[in-house]
Design a protein around this motif. Structure first.
Motif, PDB file in Angstrom:
ATOM      1  N   GLY A  24      25.387  37.589 -18.127  1.00 44.64           N
ATOM      2  CA  GLY A  24      25.688  38.089 -19.464  1.00 44.64           C
ATOM      3  C   GLY A  24      26.527  37.108 -20.259  1.00 44.64           C
ATOM      4  N   MET A  25      27.528  36.490 -19.604  1.00 43.89           N
ATOM      5  CA  MET A  25      28.363  35.507 -20.293  1.00 43.89           C
ATOM      6  C   MET A  25      27.533  34.309 -20.740  1.00 43.89           C
ATOM      7  SD  MET A  25      32.079  35.463 -18.374  1.00 43.89           S
ATOM      8  CE  MET A  25      31.427  34.942 -16.779  1.00 43.89           C
ATOM      9  N   HIS A  26      26.631  33.864 -19.867  1.00 40.42           N
ATOM     10  CA  HIS A  26      25.783  32.728 -20.223  1.00 40.42           C
ATOM     11  C   HIS A  26      24.890  33.070 -21.413  1.00 40.42           C
ATOM     12  CE1 HIS A  26      22.525  29.599 -18.987  1.00 40.42           C
ATOM     13  NE2 HIS A  26      23.308  29.146 -19.952  1.00 40.42           N
ATOM     14  N   ARG A  27      24.322  34.263 -21.387  1.00 42.46           N
ATOM     15  CA  ARG A  27      23.457  34.672 -22.497  1.00 42.46           C
ATOM     16  C   ARG A  27      24.251  34.766 -23.804  1.00 42.46           C
ATOM     17  NH1 ARG A  27      18.452  36.077 -20.977  1.00 42.46           N
ATOM     18  NH2 ARG A  27      18.093  36.594 -18.772  1.00 42.46           N
ATOM     19  N   LEU A  28      25.489  35.242 -23.720  1.00 44.45           N
ATOM     20  CA  LEU A  28      26.321  35.327 -24.916  1.00 44.45           C
ATOM     21  C   LEU A  28      26.661  33.942 -25.457  1.00 44.45           C
ATOM     22  CD1 LEU A  28      28.744  38.244 -23.963  1.00 44.45           C
ATOM     23  CD2 LEU A  28      26.989  38.268 -25.747  1.00 44.45           C
ATOM     24  N   LEU A  29      26.897  32.981 -24.558  1.00 47.81           N
ATOM     25  CA  LEU A  29      27.154  31.616 -25.008  1.00 47.81           C
ATOM     26  C   LEU A  29      25.928  31.037 -25.711  1.00 47.81           C
ATOM     27  CD1 LEU A  29      29.162  30.048 -22.042  1.00 47.81           C
ATOM     28  CD2 LEU A  29      29.983  30.442 -24.368  1.00 47.81           C
ATOM     29  N   MET A  30      24.757  31.291 -25.154  1.00 47.51           N
ATOM     30  CA  MET A  30      23.534  30.816 -25.805  1.00 47.51           C
ATOM     31  C   MET A  30      23.336  31.508 -27.148  1.00 47.51           C
ATOM     32  SD  MET A  30      20.813  30.263 -22.682  1.00 47.51           S
ATOM     33  CE  MET A  30      20.923  31.933 -22.014  1.00 47.51           C
ATOM     34  N   GLN A  31      23.678  32.797 -27.201  1.00 48.15           N
ATOM     35  CA  GLN A  31      23.586  33.526 -28.461  1.00 48.15           C
ATOM     36  C   GLN A  31      24.559  32.948 -29.487  1.00 48.15           C
ATOM     37  OE1 GLN A  31      24.032  37.774 -27.997  1.00 48.15           O
ATOM     38  NE2 GLN A  31      24.268  38.127 -30.195  1.00 48.15           N
ATOM     39  N   ARG A  32      25.750  32.583 -29.026  1.00 51.51           N
ATOM     40  CA  ARG A  32      26.726  31.942 -29.914  1.00 51.51           C
ATOM     41  C   ARG A  32      26.163  30.627 -30.447  1.00 51.51           C
ATOM     42  NH1 ARG A  32      31.559  29.073 -30.883  1.00 51.51           N
ATOM     43  NH2 ARG A  32      33.385  30.384 -31.307  1.00 51.51           N
ATOM     44  N   GLY A  33      25.488  29.883 -29.568  1.00 58.55           N
ATOM     45  CA  GLY A  33      24.863  28.639 -29.995  1.00 58.55           C
ATOM     46  C   GLY A  33      23.802  28.862 -31.054  1.00 58.55           C
ATOM     47  N   ASP A  34      23.023  29.925 -30.906  1.00 55.91           N
ATOM     48  CA  ASP A  34      22.003  30.240 -31.911  1.00 55.91           C
ATOM     49  C   ASP A  34      22.648  30.527 -33.267  1.00 55.91           C
ATOM     50  OD1 ASP A  34      20.023  29.957 -30.015  1.00 55.91           O
ATOM     51  OD2 ASP A  34      19.910  32.104 -29.557  1.00 55.91           O
ATOM     52  N   ILE A  35      23.772  31.247 -33.238  1.00 49.69           N
ATOM     53  CA  ILE A  35      24.468  31.559 -34.492  1.00 49.69           C
ATOM     54  C   ILE A  35      25.025  30.286 -35.124  1.00 49.69           C
ATOM     55  CG2 ILE A  35      26.438  32.782 -35.498  1.00 49.69           C
ATOM     56  CD1 ILE A  35      26.016  34.939 -33.345  1.00 49.69           C
ATOM     57  N   ILE A  36      25.586  29.396 -34.292  1.00 49.21           N
ATOM     58  CA  ILE A  36      26.096  28.128 -34.815  1.00 49.21           C
ATOM     59  C   ILE A  36      24.964  27.322 -35.443  1.00 49.21           C
ATOM     60  CG2 ILE A  36      27.103  25.901 -34.175  1.00 49.21           C
ATOM     61  CD1 ILE A  36      29.134  28.133 -34.250  1.00 49.21           C
ATOM     62  N   ASP A  37      23.793  27.343 -34.814  1.00 50.68           N
ATOM     63  CA  ASP A  37      22.642  26.631 -35.369  1.00 50.68           C
ATOM     64  C   ASP A  37      22.282  27.181 -36.743  1.00 50.68           C
ATOM     65  OD1 ASP A  37      20.584  24.713 -35.261  1.00 50.68           O
ATOM     66  OD2 ASP A  37      19.147  26.234 -34.612  1.00 50.68           O
ATOM     67  N   ARG A  38      22.316  28.501 -36.883  1.00 51.42           N
ATOM     68  CA  ARG A  38      22.050  29.109 -38.188  1.00 51.42           C
ATOM     69  C   ARG A  38      23.149  28.767 -39.183  1.00 51.42           C
ATOM     70  NH1 ARG A  38      21.810  34.789 -35.758  1.00 51.42           N
ATOM     71  NH2 ARG A  38      22.385  35.420 -37.872  1.00 51.42           N
ATOM     72  N   LEU A  39      24.389  28.711 -38.688  1.00 50.71           N
ATOM     73  CA  LEU A  39      25.517  28.356 -39.548  1.00 50.71           C
ATOM     74  C   LEU A  39      25.339  26.957 -40.127  1.00 50.71           C
ATOM     75  CD1 LEU A  39      28.422  29.009 -40.588  1.00 50.71           C
ATOM     76  CD2 LEU A  39      29.273  27.968 -38.488  1.00 50.71           C
ATOM     77  N   ILE A  40      24.899  26.028 -39.280  1.00 49.15           N
ATOM     78  CA  ILE A  40      24.672  24.660 -39.741  1.00 49.15           C
ATOM     79  C   ILE A  40      23.616  24.641 -40.837  1.00 49.15           C
ATOM     80  CG2 ILE A  40      23.810  22.390 -39.056  1.00 49.15           C
ATOM     81  CD1 ILE A  40      25.002  22.926 -36.269  1.00 49.15           C
ATOM     82  N   GLN A  41      22.558  25.411 -40.651  1.00 50.95           N
ATOM     83  CA  GLN A  41      21.487  25.454 -41.648  1.00 50.95           C
ATOM     84  C   GLN A  41      21.972  26.059 -42.958  1.00 50.95           C
ATOM     85  OE1 GLN A  41      17.823  27.147 -40.053  1.00 50.95           O
ATOM     86  NE2 GLN A  41      18.358  26.438 -38.001  1.00 50.95           N
TER      87      GLN A  41
END
Length: 282
Positions: A24-41
């Motif tokens: 679950g922690m790993h999935r949340l980190l990946m989810q955080r990465g997805d949000i950061i990617d959207r933030l950059i865009q």
């Protein structure tokens, strides 16, 4: 006839719970990465220092300490969060950490790795001046220098408009047994809206500097002083909280017999957040 208490969970069951939490922690980190990617865009910018948010980081670390409980050491939790914050900041806008190792190479390296991890490039310099100059010449790098002493007045380089400024004082969370306890200033360029101004730092040049003048200032502010023999004075780095002001410092200098030649704001940072040995927060 009373019922027998339920049997405790087996080791296998407990390990399955741990595995589920880890996943679950790993999935949340990946989810955080997805949000950061959207933030950059959304931001669509690579402006200098735009990814650094000192005020937000200080607030996050304070809340982390306030809610933490259990057997997991605070050191571990703090270091995990620092690496997460620094790495995702690096993903948004790559940067390097330029560290002054003249005082203590091991202590400075520990501070850099604890607060920024191993993904962010670490560049060692043999003076604070060199570290600050490297950050100044970059698009958005950081410099780490001692917050308590200096051989040279490196902060004079921060006086000019457009120059990098002091944006943080590390560690964010102070305690006697901190694994990266070396007090350091972080220097970079940051958007004004991202700064935290609970403590302001000033470059002050004075004439007539001596031990008596230093004693007069000690109740008002934290001072780093480098003597300037040419003017019988000193270059000071003065940190003042909201409880005082640079005007009070200037008045105290004059009253003690010194002359103030110049004053310039060179940065700001969050108030030091201390965790006493008892575990209470302050």
């Amino acid at each position: 006839m009373s019922q027998r208490p339920p049997a405790p969970p087996s080791l296998q069951e407990l390990r399955k719970e741990i595995d589920a939490i880890d996943e679950g922690m790993h999935r949340l980190l990946m989810q955080r990465g997805d949000i950061i990617d959207r933030l950059i865009q959304v931001k669509q910018t690579q402006e200098v220092g735009s990814a650094f948010r000192p005020a937000r980081e200080a607030d996050m670390m304070r809340h982390l300490v306030q809610r933490h409980r259990g057997i997991l050491p605070l050191d571990t939790v703090e270091s995990i969060w620092r690496v997460i914050i620094a790495t995702f900041t690096y993903v948004q806008a790559p940067f390097s950490v330029h560290a002054d190792i003249s005082a203590s190479e091991p202590a400075m390296r520990d501070s850099a790795r604890f607060h920024f991890g191993f993904t962010v490039p670490y560049v060692a310099h043999f003076s604070a001046q060199a570290a600050v100059e490297a950050a100044a010449k970059s698009k958005g790098d950081l410099a780490l220098v001692s917050a308590t002493s200096s051989r040279t007045p490196w902060w004079l380089e921060l006086e000019a408009d457009g120059a990098p400024k002091i944006i943080a004082r590390l560690p964010f969370v102070e305690r006697a047994d901190h694994p990266a306890a070396l007090p350091v200033f972080t220097i970079s360029r940051v958007a004004d809206s991202a700064l935290v101004t609970e403590v302001e730092t000033f470059s002050v040049r004075v004439s007539g500097w001596n031990a008596e003048v230093a004693r007069a200032l000690s109740p008002l502010a934290e001072i780093v002083a480098v003597p300037d023999t040419a003017f019988d004075g000193a270059a000071l780095l003065v940190s003042v909280t909201s409880a005082t002001s640079i005007d009070k410092v200037r008045a105290a200098l004059i009253e003690a017999g010194a002359s103030v030649r110049s004053t310039a704001l060179v940065g700001s940072h969050a108030t030091r957040y201390t965790v006493p040995p008892t575990g209470a927060k302050s």
